[in-house]
Motif scaffolding. Structure first.
Motif, PDB file in Angstrom:
ATOM      1  N   ASP A  65      98.257  61.268  63.158  1.00  9.52           N
ATOM      2  CA  ASP A  65      98.196  62.095  64.364  1.00  9.52           C
ATOM      3  C   ASP A  65      98.112  61.222  65.617  1.00  9.52           C
ATOM      4  O   ASP A  65      98.731  61.525  66.643  1.00  9.52           O
ATOM      5  CB  ASP A  65      96.992  63.034  64.314  1.00  9.52           C
ATOM      6  N   SER A  66      97.339  60.148  65.530  1.00  8.71           N
ATOM      7  CA  SER A  66      97.205  59.230  66.657  1.00  8.71           C
ATOM      8  C   SER A  66      98.542  58.567  66.964  1.00  8.71           C
ATOM      9  O   SER A  66      98.958  58.479  68.123  1.00  8.71           O
ATOM     10  CB  SER A  66      96.144  58.166  66.347  1.00  8.71           C
ATOM     11  N   VAL A  67      99.225  58.101  65.924  1.00  9.98           N
ATOM     12  CA  VAL A  67     100.535  57.466  66.103  1.00  9.98           C
ATOM     13  C   VAL A  67     101.544  58.478  66.638  1.00  9.98           C
ATOM     14  O   VAL A  67     102.335  58.181  67.538  1.00  9.98           O
ATOM     15  CB  VAL A  67     101.022  56.861  64.771  1.00  9.98           C
ATOM     16  N   SER A  68     101.508  59.700  66.111  1.00  6.80           N
ATOM     17  CA  SER A  68     102.440  60.745  66.542  1.00  6.80           C
ATOM     18  C   SER A  68     102.274  61.068  68.022  1.00  6.80           C
ATOM     19  O   SER A  68     103.265  61.284  68.736  1.00  6.80           O
ATOM     20  CB  SER A  68     102.213  62.007  65.706  1.00  6.80           C
ATOM     21  N   THR A  69     101.033  61.094  68.497  1.00  8.04           N
ATOM     22  CA  THR A  69     100.781  61.372  69.911  1.00  8.04           C
ATOM     23  C   THR A  69     101.424  60.319  70.799  1.00  8.04           C
ATOM     24  O   THR A  69     102.079  60.634  71.805  1.00  8.04           O
ATOM     25  CB  THR A  69      99.267  61.418  70.184  1.00  8.04           C
ATOM     26  N   ILE A  70     101.268  59.049  70.422  1.00  9.94           N
ATOM     27  CA  ILE A  70     101.845  57.973  71.229  1.00  9.94           C
ATOM     28  C   ILE A  70     103.373  58.032  71.188  1.00  9.94           C
ATOM     29  O   ILE A  70     104.041  57.847  72.210  1.00  9.94           O
ATOM     30  CB  ILE A  70     101.310  56.611  70.745  1.00  9.94           C
ATOM     31  N   ILE A  71     103.944  58.315  70.018  1.00 13.10           N
ATOM     32  CA  ILE A  71     105.399  58.421  69.910  1.00 13.10           C
ATOM     33  C   ILE A  71     105.916  59.565  70.779  1.00 13.10           C
ATOM     34  O   ILE A  71     106.998  59.459  71.373  1.00 13.10           O
ATOM     35  CB  ILE A  71     105.819  58.598  68.440  1.00 13.10           C
ATOM     36  N   SER A  72     105.156  60.646  70.885  1.00 12.45           N
ATOM     37  CA  SER A  72     105.593  61.767  71.732  1.00 12.45           C
ATOM     38  C   SER A  72     105.677  61.335  73.194  1.00 12.45           C
ATOM     39  O   SER A  72     106.589  61.766  73.921  1.00 12.45           O
ATOM     40  CB  SER A  72     104.645  62.960  71.577  1.00 12.45           C
ATOM     41  N   ASP A 112     109.129  61.098  75.454  1.00 10.98           N
ATOM     42  CA  ASP A 112     109.252  61.741  76.764  1.00 10.98           C
ATOM     43  C   ASP A 112     109.843  60.784  77.797  1.00 10.98           C
ATOM     44  O   ASP A 112     110.763  61.150  78.537  1.00 10.98           O
ATOM     45  CB  ASP A 112     107.881  62.234  77.250  1.00 10.98           C
ATOM     46  N   VAL A 113     109.322  59.563  77.853  1.00 11.98           N
ATOM     47  CA  VAL A 113     109.760  58.652  78.917  1.00 11.98           C
ATOM     48  C   VAL A 113     111.142  58.063  78.629  1.00 11.98           C
ATOM     49  O   VAL A 113     111.863  57.683  79.561  1.00 11.98           O
ATOM     50  CB  VAL A 113     108.735  57.522  79.156  1.00 11.98           C
ATOM     51  N   THR A 114     111.530  57.985  77.352  1.00 14.45           N
ATOM     52  CA  THR A 114     112.867  57.484  77.023  1.00 14.45           C
ATOM     53  C   THR A 114     113.891  58.612  76.923  1.00 14.45           C
ATOM     54  O   THR A 114     115.082  58.346  76.738  1.00 14.45           O
ATOM     55  CB  THR A 114     112.864  56.717  75.697  1.00 14.45           C
ATOM     56  N   GLN A 115     113.407  59.874  77.028  1.00 14.12           N
ATOM     57  CA  GLN A 115     114.275  61.060  76.924  1.00 14.12           C
ATOM     58  C   GLN A 115     115.065  61.028  75.616  1.00 14.12           C
ATOM     59  O   GLN A 115     116.261  61.301  75.574  1.00 14.12           O
ATOM     60  CB  GLN A 115     115.212  61.139  78.135  1.00 14.12           C
ATOM     61  N   TRP A 116     114.356  60.717  74.553  1.00  9.72           N
ATOM     62  CA  TRP A 116     114.991  60.580  73.237  1.00  9.72           C
ATOM     63  C   TRP A 116     115.690  61.880  72.824  1.00  9.72           C
ATOM     64  O   TRP A 116     116.827  61.856  72.350  1.00  9.72           O
ATOM     65  CB  TRP A 116     113.953  60.186  72.191  1.00  9.72           C
ATOM     66  N   ALA A 117     115.012  63.006  72.991  1.00  8.47           N
ATOM     67  CA  ALA A 117     115.566  64.274  72.511  1.00  8.47           C
ATOM     68  C   ALA A 117     116.873  64.616  73.220  1.00  8.47           C
ATOM     69  O   ALA A 117     117.802  65.149  72.617  1.00  8.47           O
ATOM     70  CB  ALA A 117     114.548  65.397  72.693  1.00  8.47           C
ATOM     71  N   GLU A 118     116.961  64.284  74.515  1.00 10.56           N
ATOM     72  CA  GLU A 118     118.159  64.636  75.275  1.00 10.56           C
ATOM     73  C   GLU A 118     119.367  63.828  74.836  1.00 10.56           C
ATOM     74  O   GLU A 118     120.510  64.241  75.051  1.00 10.56           O
ATOM     75  CB  GLU A 118     117.905  64.409  76.770  1.00 10.56           C
ATOM     76  N   GLY A 119     119.111  62.660  74.206  1.00 11.27           N
ATOM     77  CA  GLY A 119     120.220  61.813  73.793  1.00 11.27           C
ATOM     78  C   GLY A 119     120.746  62.102  72.408  1.00 11.27           C
ATOM     79  O   GLY A 119     121.692  61.453  71.944  1.00 11.27           O
ATOM     80  N   GLN A 120     120.160  63.083  71.719  1.00  5.78           N
ATOM     81  CA  GLN A 120     120.592  63.376  70.356  1.00  5.78           C
ATOM     82  C   GLN A 120     121.825  64.267  70.340  1.00  5.78           C
ATOM     83  O   GLN A 120     121.977  65.160  71.174  1.00  5.78           O
ATOM     84  CB  GLN A 120     119.453  64.052  69.568  1.00  5.78           C
ATOM     85  N   GLU A 121     122.696  63.976  69.392  1.00  7.28           N
ATOM     86  CA  GLU A 121     123.892  64.794  69.226  1.00  7.28           C
ATOM     87  C   GLU A 121     123.516  66.171  68.687  1.00  7.28           C
ATOM     88  O   GLU A 121     122.620  66.287  67.836  1.00  7.28           O
ATOM     89  CB  GLU A 121     124.858  64.118  68.246  1.00  7.28           C
ATOM     90  N   PRO A 122     124.158  67.214  69.169  1.00 13.18           N
ATOM     91  CA  PRO A 122     123.871  68.553  68.618  1.00 13.18           C
ATOM     92  C   PRO A 122     124.170  68.593  67.121  1.00 13.18           C
ATOM     93  O   PRO A 122     125.130  67.987  66.646  1.00 13.18           O
ATOM     94  CB  PRO A 122     124.831  69.465  69.398  1.00 13.18           C
ATOM     95  N   LYS A 123     123.312  69.281  66.397  1.00 15.40           N
ATOM     96  CA  LYS A 123     123.493  69.396  64.955  1.00 15.40           C
ATOM     97  C   LYS A 123     124.047  70.769  64.586  1.00 15.40           C
ATOM     98  O   LYS A 123     123.821  71.755  65.290  1.00 15.40           O
ATOM     99  CB  LYS A 123     122.154  69.165  64.231  1.00 15.40           C
TER     100      LYS A 123
END
Length: 271
Positions: A238-245, A249-260
């Motif tokens: 949970d601690s690691v997951s929080t930091i990854i979230s 956010d700052v790298t905008q990872w989700a926005e760069g993903q190809e639609p599935k």
């Protein structure tokens, strides 16, 4: 599509490699692909093998032996050599377009506090390889319980933030090693530093002749307004997951993903 990477920085012994391994473990658990890019020419792989390893280009041991340099001088030489051979790095990273890359950096903080070697590599990753990067800066929680050491760590984190010019996440690692209640209460003051509390804590710990210096440093941290820390327990998912979230956010990872493609519709039996 922008490629995503996280630079894992911090002094020696802060738990950088353990944090990298924890990210890989979490990514595997949630079905994401991630790889470690080792930028430490003296490092050995730990839990997971390095996908890209600077030692395939140059190693600290070889430089110390052949150039008759000490470890710090040899490390700077290794990075200068990497700067002269960025085509090697481009080729090694070329096949990883959709994966999440974790750049494990050396513990000699002069590389990213006042020597412009790593900033040049970062600019190359951003400009030539289209990376969206985030820097994480780790400080060891048991170390910074002493307020004077927190000041030292906070100043080094600020120096890295200014020099690297990246979205920056500061982390207090090894939180689980701080057991007693008194020390844990002190640590809470450092997660989101308040200048008045910093001055109060520092003045109680130091000689009165340093009180003006305490006020100046606390005021600098407060004026900069960006020195906050996230707690990390590397074995706590949970601690690691929080930091990854935060990193996502700052790298905008989700926005760069190809639609599935959507999943097949569930068939409903007729009544």
């Amino acid at each position: 599509m922008s490629r995503v990477g996280v630079m894992v920085l911090g002094p020696a012994g802060a738990g950088k490699s353990t944090f990298c391994n924890s990210i890989i473990t979490h990514m595997q658990n949630v079905g994401r692909r991630a790889h470690i890019v080792n930028l430490d020419p003296a490092a050995e792989p730990n839990k997971y093998e390095f996908t890209v390893d600077i030692r395939d280009l140059i190693s600290l041991e070889d430089v110390m032996e052949e150039m008759d340099l000490g470890p710090n001088g040899a490390l700077i030489y290794c990075f200068e050599y990497l700067l002269q051979n960025l085509d090697w790095l481009d080729e090694e990273l070329g096949d990883y377009n959709d994966e999440y890359l974790i750049f494990d950096c050396p513990g000699q903080i002069e590389l990213y506090t006042h020597v412009p070697v790593l900033p040049n590599i970062i600019r190359h990753l951003q400009g030539q390889l289209n990376f969206s990067l985030c820097a994480t800066y780790l400080l060891e929680a048991p170390f910074v319980i002493d307020s004077s050491k927190f000041f030292s760590g906070a100043l080094s984190a600020m120096s890295a933030m200014i020099l690297l010019e990246l979205p920056h996440i500061n982390i207090l690692s090894k939180i689980d090693m701080v057991k007693d209640e008194y020390s844990r209460k002190r640590l809470k003051r450092f997660l989101n530093p308040d200048s008045s509390l910093l001055i109060q804590t520092a003045d109680a710990d130091t000689n009165p002749r340093f009180h003006k210096l305490n006020q100046a440093i606390a005021g600098l941290v407060d004026d900069f307004g960006m020195v906050q820390f996230l707690p990390l327990e590397a074995k706590n998912d949970d601690s690691v997951s929080t930091i990854i979230s935060y990193i996502d956010d700052v790298t905008q990872w989700a926005e760069g993903q190809e639609p599935k493609e959507p999943n097949d519709e569930v068939e409903i039996e007729e009544m």
